[in-house]
Motif scaffolding. Sequence first.
Motif, short mmCIF file in Angstrom:
data_model
loop_
_atom_site.label_atom_id
_atom_site.label_comp_id
_atom_site.label_asym_id
_atom_site.label_seq_id
_atom_site.Cartn_x
_atom_site.Cartn_y
_atom_site.Cartn_z
N VAL A 48 10.70 -28.94 0.42
CA VAL A 48 10.35 -28.71 1.82
C VAL A 48 11.18 -29.54 2.79
O VAL A 48 11.76 -29.00 3.74
N LEU A 49 11.26 -30.85 2.56
CA LEU A 49 11.88 -31.71 3.56
C LEU A 49 13.40 -31.61 3.57
O LEU A 49 14.03 -31.68 4.63
N THR A 50 14.02 -31.47 2.40
CA THR A 50 15.49 -31.47 2.35
C THR A 50 16.12 -30.39 3.23
O THR A 50 17.10 -30.68 3.94
N PRO A 51 15.64 -29.15 3.24
CA PRO A 51 16.23 -28.17 4.16
C PRO A 51 16.16 -28.62 5.63
O PRO A 51 17.10 -28.39 6.40
N ALA A 52 15.07 -29.28 6.01
CA ALA A 52 14.95 -29.78 7.39
C ALA A 52 15.94 -30.91 7.63
O ALA A 52 16.54 -31.02 8.71
#
Length: 302
Positions: A106-110
């Motif tokens: 979830v966080l890595t793409p952001a």
Amino acid sequence: MDLYRSIATFLEVVETNSFSVAARKLGLSRSAVTAHVASLEAELGCQLLKRSGRSMLPTDEGQRLLDEATPLLRQLEGVVHDVRRATGTISGSIRIGVPPVYAADVLTPAVIAFLDRHPGVRITLIHDDGLSNLTADGLDLSIRISQTLESTSEFRILVDRVPQRIVASPDYLAAHGFPENPLDLKSHNCLTPPTSGSSYTWFFEGKDGGCAVDVRGTMRANMAESVRSAALLGHGIIVQPAYLLDAPIEKGQFVRLLPDHNPVPLSVHAVFNAAPRLLPARVRAFLTFIKRRPLSHPPKWK
């Protein structure tokens, strides 16, 4: 350790003669101020403060640091201000503590999208199970995922809501049948995180209101992947975030259960030691970015 911030905190403690007053002026928790001073003393290998009655006095080493660091710090603050005003850019490093699976899925793409906008920023993701000490571990912020965040002296903001699924494998359901309502779960093997008691509580939303059910099972683990693997092997029913379960659901490896009773979503908070207005510009920019960007809610999720 953030040496600059720790020295600035020490100078404020000496100037105000109080950890509590310094904390209010800096927009930090008192525990964060204490941790900064302790970290600075550990780094320098000497005591910097001593108490005398109600007063807090610097030691000889503390006084030398006070005399020599104060003008340098003020000069540095002026230079940083001038550079920021001249360039209007965001740069520097951000260290984020985050649970590994949430980070990867979830966080890595952001993070990548943020870095594309701000190429002068460098972000480091650190494995954090929610127990990290932000100051001691040198973290700018920590991502905490839970149904309810425990009371803390740290600052926090809600950045995401993660939908959850309740599922079981076709093999398990063939052998044990489908639960028709949440109370039926009491007679099923439910795989959960560890708990101090004999049961674990699952919370549900529904058209007729919410409910809580105490469940039990033959296996517990604080590693989401292990519980998911056991469920894939047909060993029981699980409740986990959608980002862990939607792919195996689409492949037919899991079946969603209780369509009229969804597990209560998890809250995702960013936790940090300073009031938001006092955070570095790059950290404020990142928090604003992830608050506005859909993280765990792509259109296909319901």
